[in-house]
Design an enzyme around this catalytic site. Structure first.
Site, mmCIF file in Angstrom:
data_model
loop_
_atom_site.group_PDB
_atom_site.id
_atom_site.type_symbol
_atom_site.label_atom_id
_atom_site.label_comp_id
_atom_site.label_asym_id
_atom_site.label_seq_id
_atom_site.Cartn_x
_atom_site.Cartn_y
_atom_site.Cartn_z
ATOM 1 N N ASP A 40 0.864 -1.173 0.000
ATOM 2 C CA ASP A 40 0.000 0.000 0.000
ATOM 3 C C ASP A 40 0.903 1.226 0.000
ATOM 4 O O ASP A 40 2.140 1.104 0.033
ATOM 5 C CB ASP A 40 -0.915 0.010 1.235
ATOM 6 C CG ASP A 40 -2.269 0.662 0.971
ATOM 7 O OD1 ASP A 40 -2.283 1.815 0.489
ATOM 8 O OD2 ASP A 40 -3.302 0.032 1.239
ATOM 9 N N VAL A 67 1.079 1.423 -6.909
ATOM 10 C CA VAL A 67 0.759 0.514 -8.011
ATOM 11 C C VAL A 67 0.884 1.173 -9.378
ATOM 12 O O VAL A 67 0.964 0.475 -10.394
ATOM 13 C CB VAL A 67 -0.656 -0.092 -7.856
ATOM 14 C CG1 VAL A 67 -0.731 -0.959 -6.610
ATOM 15 C CG2 VAL A 67 -1.741 0.985 -7.875
ATOM 16 N N TYR A 156 -14.884 5.790 -12.627
ATOM 17 C CA TYR A 156 -14.675 4.544 -11.893
ATOM 18 C C TYR A 156 -15.133 3.348 -12.722
ATOM 19 O O TYR A 156 -14.400 2.363 -12.885
ATOM 20 C CB TYR A 156 -15.440 4.615 -10.572
ATOM 21 C CG TYR A 156 -15.304 3.403 -9.691
ATOM 22 C CD1 TYR A 156 -14.111 3.121 -9.027
ATOM 23 C CD2 TYR A 156 -16.379 2.537 -9.500
ATOM 24 C CE1 TYR A 156 -13.996 2.009 -8.201
ATOM 25 C CE2 TYR A 156 -16.277 1.423 -8.682
ATOM 26 C CZ TYR A 156 -15.075 1.171 -8.033
ATOM 27 O OH TYR A 156 -14.961 0.070 -7.219
ATOM 28 N N LYS A 160 -12.877 0.200 -14.248
ATOM 29 C CA LYS A 160 -13.133 -1.157 -13.779
ATOM 30 C C LYS A 160 -13.599 -2.068 -14.917
ATOM 31 O O LYS A 160 -13.335 -3.280 -14.906
ATOM 32 C CB LYS A 160 -14.160 -1.137 -12.650
ATOM 33 C CG LYS A 160 -13.638 -0.516 -11.355
ATOM 34 C CD LYS A 160 -12.492 -1.311 -10.755
ATOM 35 C CE LYS A 160 -12.142 -0.860 -9.356
ATOM 36 N NZ LYS A 160 -11.055 -1.667 -8.745
ATOM 37 N N THR A 190 -16.273 0.206 3.068
ATOM 38 C CA THR A 190 -14.859 0.494 3.257
ATOM 39 C C THR A 190 -14.639 1.995 3.177
ATOM 40 O O THR A 190 -15.491 2.728 2.648
ATOM 41 C CB THR A 190 -13.985 -0.189 2.186
ATOM 42 O OG1 THR A 190 -14.198 0.474 0.928
ATOM 43 C CG2 THR A 190 -14.325 -1.665 2.049
#
Length: 245
Positions: A40, A67, A156, A160, A190
């Site tokens: 992370d 990443v 988003y 995805k 989350t």
């Protein structure tokens, strides 16, 4: 305390593992016998969580990884290759969500989604698949936003959806040595979802609630494990029935 054996040195890398889904996935994989490398950019949170999991007797390590940074992936791959880590799995979980209508979405926001949600997994596959010298499994975490249209999710959803397409190509190119699958959760409770309106799309699902992260993790663990040895190139929804209506 569990005794770590040579067999249990099978290593799985989980991105975005400091909190939320990634933390839950890392914990379950560790409990089921894998050596887990949690990555992370939230270093303090990630280090603390890894330390907590280690106190329970599980083999967990934390590494900083952006990443979107090709050099970071190269460094991680080199460090794993230089140890006794038998890399058998990668969970491309790291992601971002910035809610906004198309008219309010900047090019910068659009590009950020593509870099984190699509480029990140691409770099991960390219860096770690070659380390899986026997059999391996890669699980990409997409979203039901890629499968249904919902206002406010353009950047988003597009990133995805691209991840689903990437998964199918990678499954073909990496076979038969490495399996590649993609999981599409619905709304999950989350911190990433804090930017959404209250409830997100979960109120539209038959179960009418967000999932807990630990409700997603067993599917991740199944796809990493040899129990799913004939599964590749597949898309799995786990969404409280959202895509059934």
């Amino acid at each position: 305390m569990n005794t770590i054996t040579a067999v249990q040195r099978r290593t799985v890398v989980v991105t975005g593992a400091a909190r939320g889904q990634g933390a839950a996935h890392a914990a379950l994989l560790a409990r089921t016998g894998y050596r887990v490398v949690m990555t992370d950019v939230l270093d303090e949170i990630g280090e603390q969580y890894a330390a907590t999991v280690r106190t329970r007797g599980y083999d967990v390590d934390y590494r900083r990884l952006d990443v979107t940074d090709e050099a970071d992936w190269a460094r991680l791959a080199s460090s794993l290759a230089a140890t006794d880590a038998a890399v058998c799995g990668l969970v491309n979980n790291a992601g971002i969500l910035r809610y906004g209508l198309i008219s309010d979405t900047s090019v910068q926001t659009w590009t950020l989604h593509e870099r984190v949600n699509t480029l990140g997994p691409f770099l991960g596959i390219r860096a770690l698949a070659p380390l899986m010298t026997t059999t391996g499994s890669i699980v990409n975490v997409s979203s039901t936003a890629a499968l249904v249209g919902s206002a406010g999710y353009a950047a988003y959803a597009a990133s995805k959806a691209a991840l689903i397409a990437l998964t199918k190509v990678a499954a073909v190119e990496c076979a038969p040595r490495v399996r590649v699958n993609v999981v599409c959760p619905g709304g999950v409770a989350t911190p990433m979802n804090d930017d959404e309106p209250a409830g997100g799309t979960s109120s539209d699902a038959p179960l009418a609630r967000r999932a807990r992260p630990e409700e997603i993790s067993p599917l991740i663990q199944y796809l990493i494990s040899e129990a799913s040895s004939f599964v590749t190139g597949s898309t799995f929804t786990i969404d409280g029935g959202l895509t059934a209506v």
